[in-house]
Motif scaffolding. Structure first.
Motif, mmCIF file in Angstrom:
data_model
loop_
_atom_site.group_PDB
_atom_site.id
_atom_site.type_symbol
_atom_site.label_atom_id
_atom_site.label_comp_id
_atom_site.label_asym_id
_atom_site.label_seq_id
_atom_site.Cartn_x
_atom_site.Cartn_y
_atom_site.Cartn_z
ATOM 1 N N ASP A 165 64.664 0.518 54.777
ATOM 2 C CA ASP A 165 64.251 1.877 55.135
ATOM 3 C C ASP A 165 62.733 1.879 55.255
ATOM 4 O O ASP A 165 62.024 1.710 54.260
ATOM 5 N N THR A 214 68.006 0.093 51.288
ATOM 6 C CA THR A 214 68.776 1.319 51.137
ATOM 7 C C THR A 214 70.218 1.122 51.554
ATOM 8 O O THR A 214 70.538 0.209 52.302
ATOM 9 N N ARG A 244 74.821 6.341 54.792
ATOM 10 C CA ARG A 244 76.005 7.186 54.900
ATOM 11 C C ARG A 244 76.167 7.499 56.375
ATOM 12 O O ARG A 244 75.205 7.494 57.140
ATOM 13 N N GLU A 296 77.537 9.951 59.513
ATOM 14 C CA GLU A 296 77.842 11.315 59.929
ATOM 15 C C GLU A 296 78.102 11.319 61.418
ATOM 16 O O GLU A 296 77.744 10.371 62.121
ATOM 17 N N ILE A 331 72.618 7.286 58.351
ATOM 18 C CA ILE A 331 71.547 8.000 57.660
ATOM 19 C C ILE A 331 71.226 7.272 56.362
ATOM 20 O O ILE A 331 72.129 6.926 55.598
ATOM 21 N N SER A 332 69.946 7.050 56.115
ATOM 22 C CA SER A 332 69.499 6.381 54.904
ATOM 23 C C SER A 332 69.746 7.268 53.695
ATOM 24 O O SER A 332 69.463 8.459 53.718
ATOM 25 N N LYS A 333 70.272 6.691 52.627
ATOM 26 C CA LYS A 333 70.521 7.466 51.404
ATOM 27 C C LYS A 333 69.221 7.710 50.625
ATOM 28 O O LYS A 333 69.129 8.683 49.890
ATOM 29 N N LYS A 334 68.210 6.859 50.793
ATOM 30 C CA LYS A 334 66.958 7.031 50.063
ATOM 31 C C LYS A 334 66.084 8.115 50.650
ATOM 32 O O LYS A 334 65.600 8.987 49.954
ATOM 33 N N SER A 335 65.874 8.068 51.981
ATOM 34 C CA SER A 335 64.938 9.012 52.583
ATOM 35 C C SER A 335 65.605 10.106 53.390
ATOM 36 O O SER A 335 64.985 11.098 53.714
ATOM 37 N N GLY A 336 66.867 9.916 53.737
ATOM 38 C CA GLY A 336 67.564 10.915 54.532
ATOM 39 C C GLY A 336 67.277 10.824 56.024
ATOM 40 O O GLY A 336 67.688 11.670 56.806
ATOM 41 N N GLU A 337 66.553 9.803 56.450
ATOM 42 C CA GLU A 337 66.188 9.620 57.857
ATOM 43 C C GLU A 337 67.321 8.948 58.628
ATOM 44 O O GLU A 337 68.074 8.157 58.077
ATOM 45 N N VAL A 338 67.400 9.233 59.912
ATOM 46 C CA VAL A 338 68.381 8.589 60.790
ATOM 47 C C VAL A 338 67.891 7.186 61.094
ATOM 48 O O VAL A 338 66.730 6.981 61.442
#
Length: 114
Positions: A84, A91, A94, A96, A105-112
Motif C-alpha cells: 500500500d 496490506t 477487501r 467491493e 480496496i486496501s484495508k490499511k488506508s481504504g484506498e482503491v
C-alpha cells in the motif's frame, strides 16, 4: 484447472508487493510482479529481483562458448503481500463492486488499488 470455480487472487501482474518470508524477505522494499501462475494446489508469482537462479546455456551457432544466464524463478503466492503506497506498508485487501466492476480496496488506508 476447472473454470467453474476459478480461484481469485488478490495479486495481479504489475502490482507492487513485498516479500514476507523466504531468503528475499524485505518488508520495506516493494517490488513489481512480473507474472502470476494460477494453480489449485500451489499458486506462484514471479517477482522482480527475487529468487534469482543461474541457468547454464549450451553452446549454439549464435554463441559458440555457451553462457550462464541469471533469471528470476517463481515463488509461492503466500510469501508475498500487496504493498500500500499511501500507508507505506504491506496490506490485505477487501473486494467491493462499483458500477458492475470488482475493485480491490486496501484495508490499511481504504484506498482503491489499481
Amino acid at each position: 484447472m476447472k473454470t467453474r470455480f476459478k480461484p481469485k487472487y488478490s495479486i495481479k501482474k504489475g502490482d507492487q508487493v513485498v516479500v514476507i518470508s523466504g531468503s528475499g524477505k524485505d518488508r520495506n522494499n516493494p517490488r513489481q510482479v512480473l507474472a502470476v501462475y494460477p494453480d489449485e494446489t500451489s499458486p506462484r508469482v514471479l517477482v522482480e529481483g527475487i529468487n534469482i537462479k543461474t541457468k547454464h546455456k549450451k553452446p549454439n551457432a549464435q554463441n559458440p562458448q555457451g553462457t550462464i544466464v541469471k533469471e528470476e524463478a517463481p515463488i509461492a503466492l503466500s510469501n508475498v503481500m500487496l504493498w500500500d503506497a499511501k500507508a507505506k506498508a504491506a496490506t490485505k485487501i477487501r473486494r467491493e463492486r462499483k458500477d458492475g466492476k470488482a475493485i480491490r480496496i486496501s484495508k490499511k488506508s481504504g484506498e482503491v488499488i489499481k
